[in-house]
Write an enzyme that holds these catalytic residues in place. Structure first.
Site, PDB file in Angstrom:
ATOM      1  N   CYS A 171      43.822  44.884  35.264  1.00  0.00           N
ATOM      2  CA  CYS A 171      44.099  44.643  33.838  1.00  0.00           C
ATOM      3  C   CYS A 171      45.575  44.524  33.495  1.00  0.00           C
ATOM      4  O   CYS A 171      45.939  43.834  32.553  1.00  0.00           O
ATOM      5  CB  CYS A 171      43.458  45.725  32.985  1.00  0.00           C
ATOM      6  SG  CYS A 171      41.677  45.494  32.831  1.00  0.00           S
ATOM      7  N   GLN A 172      46.440  45.221  34.211  1.00  0.00           N
ATOM      8  CA  GLN A 172      47.864  45.100  33.898  1.00  0.00           C
ATOM      9  C   GLN A 172      48.327  43.686  34.258  1.00  0.00           C
ATOM     10  O   GLN A 172      47.909  43.174  35.301  1.00  0.00           O
ATOM     11  CB  GLN A 172      48.693  46.112  34.698  1.00  0.00           C
ATOM     12  CG  GLN A 172      50.085  46.315  34.111  1.00  0.00           C
ATOM     13  CD  GLN A 172      50.949  47.282  34.939  1.00  0.00           C
ATOM     14  OE1 GLN A 172      50.577  47.701  36.025  1.00  0.00           O
ATOM     15  NE2 GLN A 172      52.103  47.627  34.421  1.00  0.00           N
ATOM     16  N   GLU A 302      48.053  51.836  39.378  1.00  0.00           N
ATOM     17  CA  GLU A 302      47.965  53.265  39.046  1.00  0.00           C
ATOM     18  C   GLU A 302      46.808  53.619  38.119  1.00  0.00           C
ATOM     19  O   GLU A 302      46.969  54.455  37.227  1.00  0.00           O
ATOM     20  CB  GLU A 302      49.304  53.697  38.441  1.00  0.00           C
ATOM     21  CG  GLU A 302      49.699  53.026  37.107  1.00  0.00           C
ATOM     22  CD  GLU A 302      50.502  51.745  37.247  1.00  0.00           C
ATOM     23  OE1 GLU A 302      50.348  51.037  38.263  1.00  0.00           O
ATOM     24  OE2 GLU A 302      51.274  51.429  36.318  1.00  0.00           O
ATOM     25  N   HIS A 326      54.298  55.962  45.263  1.00  0.00           N
ATOM     26  CA  HIS A 326      54.660  55.238  44.041  1.00  0.00           C
ATOM     27  C   HIS A 326      53.521  55.312  43.012  1.00  0.00           C
ATOM     28  O   HIS A 326      53.738  55.686  41.854  1.00  0.00           O
ATOM     29  CB  HIS A 326      54.990  53.776  44.401  1.00  0.00           C
ATOM     30  CG  HIS A 326      55.277  52.900  43.234  1.00  0.00           C
ATOM     31  ND1 HIS A 326      56.566  52.600  42.837  1.00  0.00           N
ATOM     32  CD2 HIS A 326      54.458  52.260  42.360  1.00  0.00           C
ATOM     33  CE1 HIS A 326      56.514  51.801  41.776  1.00  0.00           C
ATOM     34  NE2 HIS A 326      55.250  51.587  41.464  1.00  0.00           N
ATOM     35  N   GLU A 327      52.313  54.960  43.446  1.00  0.00           N
ATOM     36  CA  GLU A 327      51.189  54.930  42.490  1.00  0.00           C
ATOM     37  C   GLU A 327      50.884  56.331  41.957  1.00  0.00           C
ATOM     38  O   GLU A 327      50.596  56.505  40.776  1.00  0.00           O
ATOM     39  CB  GLU A 327      49.942  54.310  43.125  1.00  0.00           C
ATOM     40  CG  GLU A 327      50.119  52.876  43.650  1.00  0.00           C
ATOM     41  CD  GLU A 327      50.802  51.919  42.697  1.00  0.00           C
ATOM     42  OE1 GLU A 327      50.719  52.110  41.466  1.00  0.00           O
ATOM     43  OE2 GLU A 327      51.455  50.970  43.184  1.00  0.00           O
ATOM     44  N   HIS A 330      53.187  57.296  39.147  1.00  0.00           N
ATOM     45  CA  HIS A 330      52.827  56.736  37.842  1.00  0.00           C
ATOM     46  C   HIS A 330      51.936  57.688  37.031  1.00  0.00           C
ATOM     47  O   HIS A 330      51.821  57.526  35.817  1.00  0.00           O
ATOM     48  CB  HIS A 330      52.080  55.413  38.008  1.00  0.00           C
ATOM     49  CG  HIS A 330      52.947  54.203  38.149  1.00  0.00           C
ATOM     50  ND1 HIS A 330      53.925  53.876  37.233  1.00  0.00           N
ATOM     51  CD2 HIS A 330      52.971  53.219  39.088  1.00  0.00           C
ATOM     52  CE1 HIS A 330      54.503  52.737  37.602  1.00  0.00           C
ATOM     53  NE2 HIS A 330      53.949  52.318  38.732  1.00  0.00           N
ATOM     54  N   GLU A 349      58.315  51.162  35.659  1.00  0.00           N
ATOM     55  CA  GLU A 349      58.508  50.879  37.084  1.00  0.00           C
ATOM     56  C   GLU A 349      59.841  51.377  37.651  1.00  0.00           C
ATOM     57  O   GLU A 349      59.895  51.804  38.802  1.00  0.00           O
ATOM     58  CB  GLU A 349      58.341  49.378  37.363  1.00  0.00           C
ATOM     59  CG  GLU A 349      56.943  48.843  37.064  1.00  0.00           C
ATOM     60  CD  GLU A 349      55.820  49.510  37.856  1.00  0.00           C
ATOM     61  OE1 GLU A 349      56.101  50.182  38.862  1.00  0.00           O
ATOM     62  OE2 GLU A 349      54.647  49.355  37.441  1.00  0.00           O
ATOM     63  N   ASP A 409      53.138  38.503  33.446  1.00  0.00           N
ATOM     64  CA  ASP A 409      52.977  38.157  34.869  1.00  0.00           C
ATOM     65  C   ASP A 409      54.001  37.103  35.304  1.00  0.00           C
ATOM     66  O   ASP A 409      54.405  37.059  36.460  1.00  0.00           O
ATOM     67  CB  ASP A 409      51.582  37.567  35.152  1.00  0.00           C
ATOM     68  CG  ASP A 409      50.490  38.630  35.159  1.00  0.00           C
ATOM     69  OD1 ASP A 409      50.810  39.823  35.000  1.00  0.00           O
ATOM     70  OD2 ASP A 409      49.310  38.252  35.316  1.00  0.00           O
ATOM     71  N   TYR A 417      62.041  47.050  38.663  1.00  0.00           N
ATOM     72  CA  TYR A 417      61.803  48.198  39.537  1.00  0.00           C
ATOM     73  C   TYR A 417      63.133  48.757  40.061  1.00  0.00           C
ATOM     74  O   TYR A 417      63.443  49.932  39.922  1.00  0.00           O
ATOM     75  CB  TYR A 417      60.982  47.790  40.763  1.00  0.00           C
ATOM     76  CG  TYR A 417      59.535  47.481  40.521  1.00  0.00           C
ATOM     77  CD1 TYR A 417      59.148  46.347  39.807  1.00  0.00           C
ATOM     78  CD2 TYR A 417      58.536  48.304  41.034  1.00  0.00           C
ATOM     79  CE1 TYR A 417      57.815  46.051  39.618  1.00  0.00           C
ATOM     80  CE2 TYR A 417      57.191  48.001  40.848  1.00  0.00           C
ATOM     81  CZ  TYR A 417      56.836  46.876  40.138  1.00  0.00           C
ATOM     82  OH  TYR A 417      55.519  46.589  39.949  1.00  0.00           O
TER      83      TYR A 417
HETATM   84  N1  BES Z   1      51.810  48.881  38.140  1.00  0.00           N
HETATM   85  C1  BES Z   1      52.243  48.187  39.292  1.00  0.00           C
HETATM   86  C2  BES Z   1      51.494  46.911  39.541  1.00  0.00           C
HETATM   87  C3  BES Z   1      51.566  45.907  38.417  1.00  0.00           C
HETATM   88  C4  BES Z   1      52.708  45.719  37.662  1.00  0.00           C
HETATM   89  C5  BES Z   1      50.472  45.127  38.132  1.00  0.00           C
HETATM   90  C6  BES Z   1      52.743  44.788  36.639  1.00  0.00           C
HETATM   91  C7  BES Z   1      50.500  44.204  37.119  1.00  0.00           C
HETATM   92  C8  BES Z   1      51.642  44.028  36.359  1.00  0.00           C
HETATM   93  C9  BES Z   1      52.173  49.061  40.545  1.00  0.00           C
HETATM   94  O1  BES Z   1      52.479  50.388  40.290  1.00  0.00           O
HETATM   95  C10 BES Z   1      53.233  48.566  41.501  1.00  0.00           C
HETATM   96  O2  BES Z   1      54.371  48.671  41.156  1.00  0.00           O
HETATM   97  N2  BES Z   1      52.857  48.035  42.663  1.00  0.00           N
HETATM   98  C11 BES Z   1      53.798  47.564  43.663  1.00  0.00           C
HETATM   99  C12 BES Z   1      53.976  48.560  44.766  1.00  0.00           C
HETATM  100  C13 BES Z   1      55.172  49.419  44.639  1.00  0.00           C
HETATM  101  C14 BES Z   1      55.333  50.283  45.869  1.00  0.00           C
HETATM  102  C15 BES Z   1      56.446  48.720  44.339  1.00  0.00           C
HETATM  103  C16 BES Z   1      53.280  46.291  44.291  1.00  0.00           C
HETATM  104  O3  BES Z   1      52.197  45.838  43.934  1.00  0.00           O
HETATM  105  O4  BES Z   1      53.951  45.730  45.123  1.00  0.00           O
HETATM  106 ZN    ZN Z   2      54.496  50.660  39.858  1.00  0.00          ZN
END
Ligand code: BES
Ligand code: ZN
Length: 636
Positions: A171-172, A302, A326-327, A330, A349, A409, A417
């Protein structure tokens, strides 16, 4: 060691003061009414790939006096509407809305509504319904079988076990609106309950605690008692197995992957305990997670009580556990303390990435400082790559960016990040100069903003009031200026120097030299090569392969960087491996750079790449498909 328990009472006492806010990515009337509770009653239909049933939204009207206003970006004066008259507007993307009812004292009455396909909204006429108490709206609907961006439906052949179909959500940032009509903004938090029925012998998982199960009908019941934003609603349905890693941690996945998961994530409880030591008590009761099929578009997500993870973390040597850390993190930064809209994504992030490196350091009793610094160095390197990919003047390289008319997106990258993490590193090390004082600040920040939302101004204000004596900070450059940060840190460690040396030595890297590096260092070394475009050429890459046999690596963090280098110098030997990789793996961190590299470095191959993509996109995640289309259609 200081442990700071974030007690439930402490947080609740802070109160749920309602304030108006701004969100460029939601048309819903969240400044007129707020959803406070959501109940789902859904059926999962694998014949037509839809969810159908109803959702009940308990909505509270806002009266002006209760609200305190705040602006989004300092330099701009936003007009925040909060007068929607008698209409409740919801975000709704390609949902088939069947009827809308108003429920009061067990009496249901039809309400008239309009769907605006273009604006992705559902407007409900409230007529003269009372504006002083909570109202229950029931919406009967089904999801679209072709245009639901939140869901991916897999046939049984597409799963690892090949026996049963599978479905999962993402959903994010703004896909919840294709799953159910809602106020699809991180600024509105709602509790939820759910009843979901699916065919036997499949299991339903959601981002809450399971409260019941009816064996006769294969119906699963869930509850999330903490209020959460729509982007944290998650559902997955498949033939799943599970294993208890600790009394509060359970991993779910397809049977054929359960043993690998058991090994890879064996230390999950230690990670969660380390996070609690830094951030305060874990507030979500259970920490379970689902390891998905490889088409899952992210490294992890997360979803509360039930994180989602990519199977590409299963390296077999526990070298990629930083993503689960990381997750988990969150659970505090993001899920308790939440950005009020996606322009302030760095508050989710950046904080999480910064804390992730801290926890990895804290987990290593012998070598903690080095481990943290090396992780920060990797993050800095990824930041350089991301800034170079956008171009250093691009507005999306600002920590805080504008998202008018933009799907988050499309603006997504590592910038928020790791520029965010670098900023917090700067505040900790250079401005405050004491890690323990800064840790104390983080705990107090979580207590202050837990179960609330905030924006960048709120953070600045709180930082300044917490550290009134702190030297001045150039907020403007860090937050609102594109490109690399105004200050470059020295993260150097032995681990990093070893890689830099190999990458810059004149003679080719030998097998013996390569074998001295651990998996993270190999990935780091390949990054150095990727970031120094001028030094690598076809001969260099071929020699590296001859000396070190790069085909022996199965770690995805190594493979995708190696493949990117191969594409850059048009090294055909790995083309089959690359297409195989792209067929199976949908994680955007890997897939986007590979397509982009084809586009910029190997244009002759684009017709073949395009044909490949056209053939496979029907099996891919809708979120990934959109991002690849953007890259294949770009002009450079
Ligand atoms: N919440 C994010 C994934 C996300 C962000 C989905 C924005 C949709 C829109 C998740 O916590 C994340 O940051 N995932 C990273 C891994 C992290 C170790 C940097 C990824 O997917 O690479
Ligand atoms: Zn994240």
């Amino acid at each position: 060691m200081t442990t700071n328990k974030l007690s439930n009472d402490q947080i609740k006492n802070e109160g749920q003061s309602t304030r108006l806010f701004y969100d460029p990515n939601s048309l819903s009337s969240f400044n007129g009414y707020r959803i406070v509770h959501t109940h789902f009653d859904l059926n999962v239909d694998f014949d037509s790939n839809i969810l159908y049933g109803y959702v009940q939204l308990d909505v509270k009207p806002l009266s002006n006096e209760l609200c305190d206003c705040s602006s989004t970006i300092k330099t701009e004066n936003k007009e925040i509407p909060n007068n929607y008259g008698n209409q409740v507007v919801l975000d709704s993307r390609h949902l088939n809305i069947k009827k809308v009812l108003l429920k009061s004292n067990d009496i249901e009455k039809s309400l008239s509504f309009q769907v605006d396909i273009e604006r992705e909204s559902l407007t409900i006429e409230m007529n003269d319904e009372s504006k002083d108490s909570t109202i229950s709206i029931i919406i009967h609907y089904s999801t679209s079988n072709t245009k639901c961006s939140a869901l991916q439906w897999l046939t049984k052949e597409q799963t690892a076990d090949r026996q049963y179909p599978y479905m999962f959500s993402q959903c994010q940032a703004i896909h919840a609106r294709s799953l159910y009509p809602c106020q699809d903004t991180p600024g509105v938090k709602s509790t939820f309950t759910a009843k979901v029925k699916c065919p036997k012998p499949l299991t339903v998982l959601m981002s809450g605690l399971q409260t019941n199960y009816d064996e006769n009908t294969n119906t699963f019941y869930f509850e999330q008692q903490q209020a959460i934003p729509s982007y944290l609603i998650a559902i997955a349905v498949g033939k799943l197995a599970s294993y208890d890693l600790s009394p509060r941690i359970r991993v779910w996945t397809e049977s054929s992957m359960i043993r690998q998961c058991q090994y890879e994530f064996e230390h999950a409880e230690q990670f969660l305990t380390a996070a609690e030591q830094l951030l305060g008590e874990y507030q979500w009761k259970r920490y379970d997670f689902l390891v998905l099929p490889p088409s899952f578009p992210y490294g992890g997500m997360e979803n509360p009580c039930m994180n989602f993870l990519t199977p590409t973390l299963l390296a077999g040597d526990r070298s990629l556990i930083s993503t689960i850390v990381h997750e988990m993190t969150h659970s505090w930064t993001g899920n308790l303390v939440t950005n009020e809209n996606w322009e302030h994504f760095w508050l989710n992030e950046g904080f999480t990435s910064f804390i992730e490196a801290k926890i990895l350091g804290n987990l290593d009793k012998a070598n903690g400082k080095e481990v943290r610094r090396f992780h920060a160095a990797q993050q800095w390197q990824d930041l350089q790559t991301a800034v170079a990919t956008w171009g250093a003047a691009h507005p999306y390289t600002c920590l805080v960016y504008r998202l008018n008319n933009t799907d988050p997106d499309d603006a997504y990258s590592s910038v928020q990040y790791y520029k965010g993490a670098a900023f917090l590193w700067y505040l900790e090390q250079d401005v405050i100069g004491s890690e323990s004082d800064f840790d104390e600040f983080l705990r107090s920040y979580i207590i202050k903003f837990g179960r609330k939302i905030l924006n960048t101004d709120d953070f600045i204000q709180y930082f300044q009031s917490y550290f009134p004596q702190a030297p001045s900070v150039d907020w403007q450059s860090w937050l609102y200026t594109p490109g690399m940060p105004p200050i470059t840190h020295d993260f150097s460690t032995k681990l990093e120097e070893q890689c830099n040396q190999l990458a810059t030595q004149l003679s080719p890297i030998t097998k013996e030299q390569m074998n001295m590096l651990n998996a993270k260092q190999v990935a780091y070394l390949l990054n150095v090569l990727l970031n120094h475009k001028s030094t690598i050429n076809r001969d260099y890459i071929e020699q590296l392969d001859t000396n070190c046999d790069m085909s022996k690596y199965s770690n995805c963090e190594i493979c995708f960087r190696w493949y990117q280098l191969c594409i850059r110098v048009k090294f055909e030997k790995y083309l089959d491996n690359i297409f195989e990789f792209l067929k199976v793996i949908g994680r955007m961190k890997f897939v986007k750079p590979l397509y982009a590299e084809f586009k910029s470095s190997w244009p002759e191959l684009i017709p073949r790449v395009q044909t490949f993509f056209d053939e496979h996109k029907k099996y891919m995640n809708p979120i990934t498909v959109k991002q690849i289309e953007i890259r294949l259609n770009s002009q450079n």
